[in-house]
Design an enzyme around this catalytic site. Structure first.
Site, PDB file in Angstrom:
ATOM      1  N   ARG A 182      -9.154  -6.436   8.035  1.00 43.07           N
ATOM      2  CA  ARG A 182      -9.734  -5.120   8.635  1.00 43.07           C
ATOM      3  C   ARG A 182     -11.213  -5.292   8.250  1.00 43.07           C
ATOM      4  NH1 ARG A 182      -5.434  -2.296   9.896  1.00 43.07           N
ATOM      5  NH2 ARG A 182      -3.672  -1.757   8.534  1.00 43.07           N
ATOM      6  N   ASP A 232       6.120   9.026  10.601  1.00 44.97           N
ATOM      7  CA  ASP A 232       6.524   9.689   9.560  1.00 44.97           C
ATOM      8  C   ASP A 232       5.820  10.893   9.417  1.00 44.97           C
ATOM      9  OD1 ASP A 232       4.442   8.366   8.658  1.00 44.97           O
ATOM     10  OD2 ASP A 232       5.360   8.422   6.508  1.00 44.97           O
ATOM     11  N   LYS A 252      10.055   4.329   0.687  1.00 43.16           N
ATOM     12  CA  LYS A 252       9.038   4.700  -0.186  1.00 43.16           C
ATOM     13  C   LYS A 252       9.843   5.546  -1.134  1.00 43.16           C
ATOM     14  CE  LYS A 252       6.548   6.779   3.003  1.00 43.16           C
ATOM     15  NZ  LYS A 252       5.351   7.301   3.538  1.00 43.16           N
ATOM     16  N   ASP A 284       2.809  11.849   8.793  1.00 40.22           N
ATOM     17  CA  ASP A 284       1.629  12.065   7.824  1.00 40.22           C
ATOM     18  C   ASP A 284       0.092  11.598   8.333  1.00 40.22           C
ATOM     19  OD1 ASP A 284       1.980   9.318   7.658  1.00 40.22           O
ATOM     20  OD2 ASP A 284       2.308   9.179   5.592  1.00 40.22           O
ATOM     21  N   ARG A 285       0.148  10.826   9.400  1.00 46.40           N
ATOM     22  CA  ARG A 285      -1.065  10.635   9.913  1.00 46.40           C
ATOM     23  C   ARG A 285      -1.388  11.760  11.028  1.00 46.40           C
ATOM     24  NH1 ARG A 285      -2.443   4.209  10.244  1.00 46.40           N
ATOM     25  NH2 ARG A 285      -1.875   3.743   8.326  1.00 46.40           N
ATOM     26  N   SER A 308       6.176   4.052   8.594  1.00 46.40           N
ATOM     27  CA  SER A 308       5.040   4.674   9.011  1.00 46.40           C
ATOM     28  C   SER A 308       4.850   4.650  10.522  1.00 46.40           C
ATOM     29  CB  SER A 308       3.759   4.325   8.143  1.00 46.40           C
ATOM     30  OG  SER A 308       2.755   5.362   8.480  1.00 46.40           O
ATOM     31  N   HIS A 309       3.593   4.162  10.686  1.00 45.34           N
ATOM     32  CA  HIS A 309       3.057   3.969  11.925  1.00 45.34           C
ATOM     33  C   HIS A 309       3.482   2.589  12.593  1.00 45.34           C
ATOM     34  CE1 HIS A 309       0.539   1.861   9.199  1.00 45.34           C
ATOM     35  NE2 HIS A 309       0.130   1.189   9.892  1.00 45.34           N
ATOM     36  N   THR A 321      -7.881   2.175  -0.852  1.00 46.09           N
ATOM     37  CA  THR A 321      -6.928   2.452   0.144  1.00 46.09           C
ATOM     38  C   THR A 321      -5.636   2.716  -0.547  1.00 46.09           C
ATOM     39  OG1 THR A 321      -8.211   1.521   1.773  1.00 46.09           O
ATOM     40  CG2 THR A 321      -6.165   1.568   2.191  1.00 46.09           C
ATOM     41  N   ARG A 342       7.947  -2.495   2.921  1.00 44.67           N
ATOM     42  CA  ARG A 342       7.921  -2.529   4.363  1.00 44.67           C
ATOM     43  C   ARG A 342       8.219  -4.073   4.677  1.00 44.67           C
ATOM     44  NH1 ARG A 342       2.781   0.986   6.480  1.00 44.67           N
ATOM     45  NH2 ARG A 342       3.458   2.821   5.529  1.00 44.67           N
ATOM     46  N   GLU A 358      -8.746   9.750   4.992  1.00 46.17           N
ATOM     47  CA  GLU A 358      -8.921   8.299   4.963  1.00 46.17           C
ATOM     48  C   GLU A 358      -9.224   7.876   6.549  1.00 46.17           C
ATOM     49  OE1 GLU A 358      -6.068   5.730   2.388  1.00 46.17           O
ATOM     50  OE2 GLU A 358      -4.814   7.160   3.211  1.00 46.17           O
ATOM     51  N   GLU A 359     -10.057   6.742   6.509  1.00 41.71           N
ATOM     52  CA  GLU A 359     -10.141   6.282   7.917  1.00 41.71           C
ATOM     53  C   GLU A 359      -8.876   6.062   8.635  1.00 41.71           C
ATOM     54  OE1 GLU A 359      -9.201   3.070   8.843  1.00 41.71           O
ATOM     55  OE2 GLU A 359      -8.723   2.818   6.736  1.00 41.71           O
ATOM     56  N   SER A 360      -7.800   5.733   7.852  1.00 36.89           N
ATOM     57  CA  SER A 360      -6.541   5.244   8.834  1.00 36.89           C
ATOM     58  C   SER A 360      -5.915   6.476   9.082  1.00 36.89           C
ATOM     59  CB  SER A 360      -5.891   4.508   7.804  1.00 36.89           C
ATOM     60  OG  SER A 360      -5.603   5.193   6.647  1.00 36.89           O
ATOM     61  N   THR A 409       0.818  -1.267   0.008  1.00 33.94           N
ATOM     62  CA  THR A 409       0.001  -0.050  -0.181  1.00 33.94           C
ATOM     63  C   THR A 409       0.658   1.376   0.113  1.00 33.94           C
ATOM     64  OG1 THR A 409      -1.676  -1.168   1.365  1.00 33.94           O
ATOM     65  CG2 THR A 409      -1.939   1.109   1.254  1.00 33.94           C
ATOM     66  N   ASP A 436       1.887  10.450  13.454  1.00 29.19           N
ATOM     67  CA  ASP A 436       2.665   9.139  13.437  1.00 29.19           C
ATOM     68  C   ASP A 436       4.106   8.922  13.305  1.00 29.19           C
ATOM     69  OD1 ASP A 436       2.478   9.683  11.124  1.00 29.19           O
ATOM     70  OD2 ASP A 436       2.170   7.546  10.255  1.00 29.19           O
ATOM     71  N   LYS A 485      -0.539  12.709   2.721  1.00 29.99           N
ATOM     72  CA  LYS A 485      -1.492  13.141   3.867  1.00 29.99           C
ATOM     73  C   LYS A 485      -0.378  13.865   4.816  1.00 29.99           C
ATOM     74  CE  LYS A 485      -1.475   8.357   5.735  1.00 29.99           C
ATOM     75  NZ  LYS A 485      -0.927   7.437   4.545  1.00 29.99           N
TER      76      LYS A 485
END
Ligand code: G16
Length: 543
Positions: A496, A279, A126, A281-282, A113-114, A344, A22, A363-365, A18, A277, A376
């Site tokens: 999920r 990095d 990335k 972005d969240r 990320s998270h 997603t 990773r 996004e919901e995430s 995604t 988070d 983001k």
């Protein structure tokens, strides 16, 4: 400076998911693993010769070592220039901004990320393209194809570039600019938002708690919130990035950001709480004793974005990922703007943003962003919220209540079943997909099924088709359940289950969230046989 060509062979499993490649940190530290993938990024995008890249990461374990390897490889591959964050630190949104501002050919971001960091944690790489956004699938496919054929990589024998010092250096013919990671980002935020209004808010006694979760946003939040905007010193907690995120899980949700959650409860809680988070972005947004779901946050931001200078009279549309709740759809309808539903993955917003079709995306995430960059952006979301609160005058709890009273409430929760055997997870999805054609008209969990499908997306800009993106089951009254497998895990599979129940404007908006969603969860269990396939009777993480 001498460069060498190192023979290598393909390494299995280097397929970006995604959001980049990773893996466990230990895998990335295997000889040649990082080198192979980086060489394939260069080769899969037409070579590095004469190109300029931004390079930085979230500071997790192995970040600095990987930065040095990539500098040596970029030089050996003939790159003209690298823009590197001091100490190898750059948040994902900061990279996106730098790529766009300095019109580079792309950027490489080191982050999982998270996901937790550290020697036993996760690492990731990335590649972002020249528009500043995550590489679209045609690029990641080309990179992956190279990983299956690679025979050699190029690398400089040694790197003498001191990434801890701001300044200009060189390696062979490659110019390396080590820059302050925060300055360009802050300059952009100043243009977007009404900083004077936010300064006045803090000067009036408004209090905030921002949890940087020992991750990359610490230096950004300290400088901008406490420095420039005048939030009281100490408003930013866990502000020092650490290689293992203080032993924590840098995922801004009520489960992992528990320090913030406890700070935001009780009579003396600050007026506003937020977290970001690994990095940067969240984001997670809170009021006193109140959690604003990412889906509701997107809806509220869309409804009030005109209060920020960048979005006043300048809003073309909104986009959300498919599992994100439909709360924003109602706002878009009332504003008379289009609302796009994408798979997603932030990369799917890129074309809409580039074409000027969407202004805000979410996004919901826990991801929210806008056309200011192509990622983001956690701190941006916090600043937009602060701008809105400063100009609107209501507090966040009241604003949310008033929103539901006007638009209705989409109760929402995500249930994650983690590290389940891949075979069990695919078995569940295969069986569910096979059942879809016969579901319309049936009842599950007391809910009448209106329709069900496996989401596929035809990009309205380039026409590309992305199929099998998750199962959507729609119920009468606007409720919904979505099931899909995560594309960001590093061990086994994660199922999920996204639960959503709509209660109209005049309904009960004060129910316990899980109670409100229990019929939808019961329907999901009946339709997908979750406990049968996974052997679990409840989710591991509920957010
Ligand atoms: C990445 C993507 C997001 C996605 C999230 C979760 O976020 O950029 O678009 O929503 O993963 O994906 P999944 O449900 O497949 O695990 P991040 O913050 O991890 O880069």
């Amino acid at each position: 400076m001498s460069f060498k060509t190192v023979p290598t062979t393909p390494i299995a499993g280097q397929k970006p998911g995604t959001s980049g490649l990773r893996k466990k940190t230990a895998i990335f530290r295997q000889p040649g693993y990082l080198e192979n993938f980086v060489q394939c990024i260069f080769d899969g995008t037409g070579g590095a010769t004469g190109k300029t890249y931004v390079l930085g990461g979230d500071g997790r374990f192995f970040n600095a070592d990987a930065i040095h390897v990539i500098i040596r490889m970029a030089a050996a591959n003939g790159a003209a220039r690298l823009i590197v964050g001091q100490d190898g630190i750059l948040s994902t949104p900061a990279v996106s901004n730098l790529i766009r501002k300095y019109e580079t050919d792309g950027g490489i971001i080191l982050s999982a990320s998270h996901n937790p960091g550290g020697e036993d944690g996760d690492f990731g790489v990335k590649f972002n393209a020249a528009n500043g956004g995550p590489a679209p699938e045609k690029i990641t496919d080309a990179i992956y194809a190279r990983t299956q054929k690679i025979t050699e990589f190029q690398i400089a024998e040694a790197s003498a570039c001191p990434i801890d010092q701001i300044g200009q250096f060189s390696l062979g013919a490659t110019q390396i600019d080590v820059i302050d990671p925060v300055q360009d980002y802050e300059d952009l935020m100043r243009v977007l938002f009404d900083f004077a209004a936010i300064q006045a808010l803090f000067a009036g006694g408004f209090r905030i708690c921002f949890d940087a979760m020992h991750a990359v946003t610490g230096p950004y939040a300290k400088r901008i919130l406490e420095g420039t905007l005048g939030a009281p010193v100490g408003s930013v907690i866990n502000a020092l990035p650490s290689p293992d995120f203080g032993g924590g899980h840098p995922d801004p949700n009520p489960v992992w950001a528990h320090e913030l959650v406890s700070a935001m409860s009780g009579p003396d809680a600050p007026d506003f709480g937020a977290a970001s988070d690994g990095d940067g972005d969240r984001n997670m947004i809170m009021g006193k004793d109140t959690f604003v779901t990412p889906s509701d946050s997107l809806a509220l931001l869309t409804a009030h974005a005109h209060l920020a200078p960048a979005y006043a009279g300048n809003f073309t549309g909104v986009a959300r990922s498919m599992p994100t709740s439909q709360a924003v759809d109602r706002v878009a309808e009332r504003l008379g703007i289009p609302c796009f539903e994408t798979p997603t993955g932030w990369k799917f917003f890129g074309n809409l943003l580039d074409a000027g079709k969407a202004t805000l995306c979410g996004e919901e995430s826990a991801g929210t962003g806008s056309n200011h960059i192509r990622e983001k952006d956690g701190l941006w979301a916090v600043l937009l919220w602060l701008n809105i609160l400063a100009r609107d005058g209501r507090n966040i709890v009241q604003l949310q209540k008033d929103h539901w009273r006007s638009f209705g409430r989409n109760y929402y929760s995500r249930h994650d079943y983690e590290e389940i055997p891949t075979k069990a997870a695919t078995g569940l999805m295969t069986a569910l997909r096979a059942s879809l054609p016969d579901l319309a008209g049936k009842t599950a969990g007391g809910l009448i099924i209106l329709g069900a499908d496996d989401f596929s997306y035809a990009d309205p800009v380039d026409g590309s088709l992305t199929e099998a993106q998750g199962v959507r089951i729609r119920f009468e009254g606007g409720s919904r359940v979505v099931l899909r497998l995560s594309g960001t895990g590093t061990q086994g599979a994660t199922l999920r289950v996204y639960l959503e129940r709509f209660v109209p404007a005049d309904g009960d908006h004060a129910m316990n969230v899980q109670d409100a969603l229990s019929p939808v969860l019961a329907a999901a269990e009946t339709l997908a046989q979750i406990s049968h396939h996974t052997g679990r009777d409840k989710a591991d993480v509920i957010t």
